[in-house]
Design a protein around this motif. Structure first.
Motif, mmCIF file in Angstrom:
data_model
loop_
_atom_site.group_PDB
_atom_site.id
_atom_site.type_symbol
_atom_site.label_atom_id
_atom_site.label_comp_id
_atom_site.label_asym_id
_atom_site.label_seq_id
_atom_site.Cartn_x
_atom_site.Cartn_y
_atom_site.Cartn_z
ATOM 1 N N ALA A 42 35.907 44.419 40.169
ATOM 2 C CA ALA A 42 37.098 43.580 40.202
ATOM 3 C C ALA A 42 36.832 42.212 39.591
ATOM 4 O O ALA A 42 37.642 41.703 38.810
ATOM 5 C CB ALA A 42 37.595 43.442 41.635
ATOM 6 N N GLY A 43 35.718 41.580 39.918
ATOM 7 C CA GLY A 43 35.444 40.232 39.442
ATOM 8 C C GLY A 43 35.279 40.157 37.937
ATOM 9 O O GLY A 43 35.833 39.253 37.290
ATOM 10 N N SER A 44 34.526 41.082 37.355
ATOM 11 C CA SER A 44 34.341 41.076 35.900
ATOM 12 C C SER A 44 35.652 41.348 35.179
ATOM 13 O O SER A 44 35.980 40.699 34.179
ATOM 14 C CB SER A 44 33.292 42.119 35.491
ATOM 15 N N ALA A 45 36.411 42.326 35.679
ATOM 16 C CA ALA A 45 37.689 42.652 35.047
ATOM 17 C C ALA A 45 38.647 41.474 35.127
ATOM 18 O O ALA A 45 39.318 41.129 34.142
ATOM 19 C CB ALA A 45 38.299 43.886 35.700
ATOM 20 N N LEU A 46 38.718 40.838 36.299
ATOM 21 C CA LEU A 46 39.646 39.728 36.473
ATOM 22 C C LEU A 46 39.264 38.545 35.587
ATOM 23 O O LEU A 46 40.127 37.949 34.917
ATOM 24 C CB LEU A 46 39.672 39.299 37.941
ATOM 25 N N ALA A 47 37.987 38.186 35.560
ATOM 26 C CA ALA A 47 37.556 37.053 34.733
ATOM 27 C C ALA A 47 37.859 37.311 33.267
ATOM 28 O O ALA A 47 38.327 36.417 32.543
ATOM 29 C CB ALA A 47 36.061 36.808 34.934
ATOM 30 N N SER A 48 37.596 38.525 32.813
ATOM 31 C CA SER A 48 37.870 38.882 31.418
ATOM 32 C C SER A 48 39.349 38.757 31.097
ATOM 33 O O SER A 48 39.737 38.149 30.085
ATOM 34 C CB SER A 48 37.387 40.308 31.153
ATOM 35 N N ARG A 49 40.194 39.324 31.935
ATOM 36 C CA ARG A 49 41.635 39.312 31.666
ATOM 37 C C ARG A 49 42.216 37.896 31.750
ATOM 38 O O ARG A 49 43.121 37.552 30.977
ATOM 39 C CB ARG A 49 42.354 40.237 32.640
ATOM 40 N N LEU A 50 41.716 37.070 32.670
ATOM 41 C CA LEU A 50 42.195 35.687 32.737
ATOM 42 C C LEU A 50 41.835 34.934 31.457
ATOM 43 O O LEU A 50 42.640 34.165 30.919
ATOM 44 C CB LEU A 50 41.598 34.975 33.945
ATOM 45 N N SER A 51 40.628 35.152 30.966
ATOM 46 C CA SER A 51 40.210 34.503 29.731
ATOM 47 C C SER A 51 41.053 34.958 28.542
ATOM 48 O O SER A 51 41.414 34.148 27.685
ATOM 49 C CB SER A 51 38.729 34.801 29.474
ATOM 50 N N GLU A 52 41.388 36.248 28.514
ATOM 51 C CA GLU A 52 42.225 36.768 27.427
ATOM 52 C C GLU A 52 43.646 36.235 27.524
ATOM 53 O O GLU A 52 44.269 35.893 26.510
ATOM 54 C CB GLU A 52 42.251 38.291 27.479
ATOM 55 N N ARG A 53 44.154 36.159 28.733
ATOM 56 C CA ARG A 53 45.551 35.754 28.917
ATOM 57 C C ARG A 53 45.743 34.255 28.693
ATOM 58 O O ARG A 53 46.788 33.817 28.196
ATOM 59 C CB ARG A 53 45.998 36.136 30.335
ATOM 60 N N LEU A 540 43.563 29.865 46.663
ATOM 61 C CA LEU A 540 42.457 30.744 47.053
ATOM 62 C C LEU A 540 42.962 32.172 47.188
ATOM 63 O O LEU A 540 43.919 32.432 47.930
ATOM 64 C CB LEU A 540 41.837 30.284 48.373
ATOM 65 N N ARG A 541 42.336 33.086 46.465
ATOM 66 C CA ARG A 541 42.693 34.502 46.546
ATOM 67 C C ARG A 541 41.436 35.345 46.735
ATOM 68 O O ARG A 541 40.302 34.880 46.550
ATOM 69 C CB ARG A 541 43.407 34.968 45.273
ATOM 70 N N VAL A 542 41.678 36.607 47.065
ATOM 71 C CA VAL A 542 40.608 37.599 47.189
ATOM 72 C C VAL A 542 40.961 38.785 46.314
ATOM 73 O O VAL A 542 42.112 39.249 46.328
ATOM 74 C CB VAL A 542 40.427 38.051 48.657
ATOM 75 N N MET A 557 36.307 52.621 42.996
ATOM 76 C CA MET A 557 36.170 51.922 41.726
ATOM 77 C C MET A 557 37.469 51.858 40.928
ATOM 78 O O MET A 557 37.851 50.796 40.414
ATOM 79 C CB MET A 557 35.067 52.586 40.883
ATOM 80 N N ALA A 558 38.178 52.968 40.796
ATOM 81 C CA ALA A 558 39.416 52.981 40.011
ATOM 82 C C ALA A 558 40.443 52.034 40.614
ATOM 83 O O ALA A 558 41.134 51.294 39.893
ATOM 84 C CB ALA A 558 39.983 54.399 39.935
ATOM 85 N N ALA A 559 40.556 52.022 41.939
ATOM 86 C CA ALA A 559 41.508 51.130 42.599
ATOM 87 C C ALA A 559 41.120 49.670 42.421
ATOM 88 O O ALA A 559 41.987 48.792 42.295
ATOM 89 C CB ALA A 559 41.606 51.472 44.085
ATOM 90 N N LEU A 560 39.826 49.377 42.390
ATOM 91 C CA LEU A 560 39.374 47.995 42.206
ATOM 92 C C LEU A 560 39.744 47.475 40.819
ATOM 93 O O LEU A 560 40.219 46.339 40.670
ATOM 94 C CB LEU A 560 37.868 47.908 42.419
ATOM 95 N N TYR A 561 39.504 48.291 39.801
ATOM 96 C CA TYR A 561 39.879 47.871 38.450
ATOM 97 C C TYR A 561 41.395 47.666 38.351
ATOM 98 O O TYR A 561 41.862 46.692 37.754
ATOM 99 C CB TYR A 561 39.417 48.898 37.425
ATOM 100 N N ALA A 562 42.162 48.584 38.936
ATOM 101 C CA ALA A 562 43.623 48.461 38.877
ATOM 102 C C ALA A 562 44.091 47.206 39.609
ATOM 103 O O ALA A 562 45.012 46.507 39.158
ATOM 104 C CB ALA A 562 44.279 49.705 39.465
ATOM 105 N N MET A 563 43.483 46.911 40.749
ATOM 106 C CA MET A 563 43.837 45.710 41.496
ATOM 107 C C MET A 563 43.593 44.469 40.651
ATOM 108 O O MET A 563 44.430 43.545 40.589
ATOM 109 C CB MET A 563 43.024 45.646 42.792
ATOM 110 N N ALA A 564 42.434 44.403 39.993
ATOM 111 C CA ALA A 564 42.109 43.244 39.164
ATOM 112 C C ALA A 564 43.048 43.123 37.981
ATOM 113 O O ALA A 564 43.485 42.018 37.616
ATOM 114 C CB ALA A 564 40.665 43.340 38.687
ATOM 115 N N GLU A 565 43.367 44.261 37.359
ATOM 116 C CA GLU A 565 44.288 44.234 36.220
ATOM 117 C C GLU A 565 45.649 43.686 36.649
ATOM 118 O O GLU A 565 46.272 42.896 35.926
ATOM 119 C CB GLU A 565 44.443 45.644 35.643
ATOM 120 N N GLN A 566 46.115 44.084 37.812
ATOM 121 C CA GLN A 566 47.414 43.595 38.269
ATOM 122 C C GLN A 566 47.356 42.114 38.652
ATOM 123 O O GLN A 566 48.253 41.328 38.299
ATOM 124 C CB GLN A 566 47.933 44.413 39.448
ATOM 125 N N LEU A 567 46.303 41.726 39.360
ATOM 126 C CA LEU A 567 46.210 40.333 39.796
ATOM 127 C C LEU A 567 46.164 39.388 38.595
ATOM 128 O O LEU A 567 46.733 38.284 38.645
ATOM 129 C CB LEU A 567 44.981 40.117 40.672
#
Length: 572
Positions: A42-53, A540-542, A557-567
């Motif tokens: 989740a953390g790697s996916a979220l950081a990547s997507r925030l940087s892209e967005r 502050l989020r989790v 794992m699949a749910a974690l990636y999806a959660m990060a993509e949505q957040l």
């Protein structure tokens, strides 16, 4: 690039660029728009997507463990067990479990850039639509229903079949998926094993990730070129500053215009603070995230006062609601080991075997009948037929047979291709544990009480799962063609599909272990709102499995990636 020996201020990107300003002097650049704590799925996916967005904003990803690229075993899927207990693992251990013979149960958790994706088994299962229906109900938002998450499952996946139905899958995401067939892994026992399950009344299903995994489904994994897929590799971190081997002690919370607001993090070395201009997101996992919250003064009042931590937010559910997938493993002696059907035999030759788990299927089953309702009623006297665990065909049990077996003792089984093993998981447990602080020292691991096997419901479900695997392997023609008998220790009684509850419970007490899927300790609906914001604190989020409000009949794992993509799309 090997990890530096500096354990507090190593910064790099996955492309190998070293940010020397941050690495040598954190105070020279200690302010970022977003700080993500924890670099797992989740953390790697979220950081990547925030940087892209938001390319004009700064994103810092902080990881307690090292960059694992130096470790020769990390890329190899077959040696995942050898990474557990290594320096890339937090090596948690539960308290003595009263329902498992007062044994302490080992809990693996990735401690490296990439988190759990560095040491896990890579199985890709989305789970059941009904699991996420319960998430939507508990969180108060349909965005966490299966339909709400489907676009984000799709966004994360790169499906092995480019002609797959685009309504359900994508061939353009960062996570490469494979199946047994797509990788050319032609295991000798594939057809026999499927026949044995079908002879025992379990149906084949064409697609286990389309919303209902019930049945015999092909095992799907995330692999690339026969190697492990690490979150921090496949999600582009080029625009993210990454700080490894750096432990965060707490979130800094200040009064901003009369509102409690997260303004950054303090590092455990006590010398540095890092400022977050917009948000802090905790992605440390279901054991580490509640620890950070409590060290930050967010948690149950009694727990905080016990360790002299001033309370910032009264959050009694932080660290509570811990659930996990307990499993029971068994070994089976092959009737014809000369076929080369198991790892370690000289005829185990297919080069593709080294690139994935040695298995063909993940089998999900429901447990029904009056005994299930009666077991549930023991803990919930008001349980009716519309209880979530009684409604429809839920995926209560997962079982998989691996074409590999090794045991150091009792029974001693050498990895010579003479045995296989089965693993039965309780997927929707009702037992609940907790995570507590050992002390106020951020360097100390927390106290983890998983409370396994504590309810009649959990005991009934795992019994039924173990009875079924005995029926499959010992009472069907195909099963009897595969195996001769169960190989068990001298101190346990042989089991069968007719074994009594007491006999099965004794085996579980003696040998049950964790699948290391902890979740629920900072859940949506109690600790978090439907936007994954910590209630009572701005900024502050989790984003990790601690946010799961209830169990999912899946490897997370699949749910974690999806959660990060949505957040990533919810954060502004």
């Amino acid at each position: 690039m090997p990890a530096s020996t500096d354990r507090t201020t190593v910064a790099h990107s996955l492309q190998g660029d070293t940010h020397k300003g941050l690495a040598e002097n954190v105070d020279a650049k200690n302010s970022f728009d977003y700080i993500v704590v924890g670099s797992g799925c989740a953390g790697s996916a979220l950081a990547s997507r925030l940087s892209e967005r938001y390319p004009g904003r700064s994103v810092l990803l902080v990881e307690a463990g090292p960059n694992p690229s130096y470790h020769p075993l990390v890329p190899q899927p077959l040696v995942a067990p050898m990474l557990r207990g290594s320096e890339l693992d937090w090596k948690y251990e539960s308290t003595l479990q009263p329902h498992l013979g007062n044994r302490a149960i080992y809990e693996a958790a990735g401690k490296a850039l990439g988190g759990g994706s560095v040491i896990n088994y890579g199985l890709w299962t989305r789970g059941d639509t009904q699991d996420y229906h319960n998430w939507a109900k508990l969180s108060g938002s349909d965005r966490w229903s299966y339909d709400g998450l489907l676009p984000y499952f799709r966004k994360s996946e790169n499906h092995y079949n480019p002609k797959v139905d685009p309504k359900h899958y994508s061939a353009g995401g960062p996570i490469p998926l494979v199946s047994t067939k797509s990788t050319g892994r032609l295991y000798p026992l594939r057809d026999l094993l499927a026949s044995a399950w079908m002879d025992a009344g379990v149906e084949r299903i064409a697609d286990p990730n389309s919303g209902s995994p019930l049945g015999i489904g092909d095992a799907i994994e995330c692999r690339q070129n026969l190697e492990r897929v690490i979150a921090s590799d496949v999600y582009n971190l080029k625009g993210v500053q990454v700080l490894t081997e750096t432990l965060v002690s707490r979130v800094l919370i200040e009064d901003v215009e009369g509102t409690k607001t997260a303004t950054g993090v303090e590092l455990a070395n006590g010398h540095h603070t890092l400022r977050a201009e917009r948000e802090v997101i905790l992605s440390g996992g279901a054991i580490h995230t509640p620890k950070i919250l409590m060290l930050s003064g967010i948690g149950p009042s009694g727990e905080l006062s016990r360790h002299g931590i001033p309370q910032t937010v009264d959050a009694p559910c932080v660290g509570r609601n811990l659930f996990n997938h307990m499993n029971v493993k068994q070994f089976w002696k092959l009737r014809h080991p000369e076929l080369g059907a198991s790892f370690g035999h000289p005829e185990w030759k297919n080069p593709a075997y080294k690139g994935a788990n040695p298995l063909d299927y993940i089998v999900c089953q429901t447990v029904q009948g009056p005994k299930l309702k009666a077991a549930l009623a023991e803990e919930d006297p008001n349980a009716t037929d519309d209880h979530p665990l009684l409604t429809g065909d839920r995926c209560h049990v997962e079982t998989f047979v691996q074409y590999a077996a090794v045991s150091k003792a009792n029974p001693e089984i050498k990895p010579d291709g003479s045995h296989i093993q089965s693993v039965v998981l309780n997927m929707l447990p009702t037992s609940r544990g907790n995570v507590r602080l050992k002390s106020g020292d951020p360097n100390e691991l927390p106290v983890v009480d998983t409370n396994y096997f504590a309810t009649d419901y959990d005991r009934h479900v795992i019994r039924q799962g173990l009875r079924k695997v005995h029926q499959v392997l010992l009472e069907t023609p195909a099963g009897q063609e595969m195996v001769v008998e169960e190989a068990h220790g001298d101190d346990v009684k042989p089991l069968s599909s007719k074994s009594t509850d007491e006999e099965i419970d004794a085996r579980v007490i003696q040998g049950a272990q964790s699948t290391s899927h902890p979740a629920g300790t900072a859940a949506m609906g109690t600790v978090l709102d439907a936007n994954l914001k910590v209630k009572g604190v701005n900024g502050l989020r989790v984003c990790d499995a601690s946010a799961f409000p209830s169990p999912v009949a899946a490897h997370p794992m699949a749910a974690l990636y999806a959660m990060a993509e949505q957040l990533a799309e919810l954060i502004d």
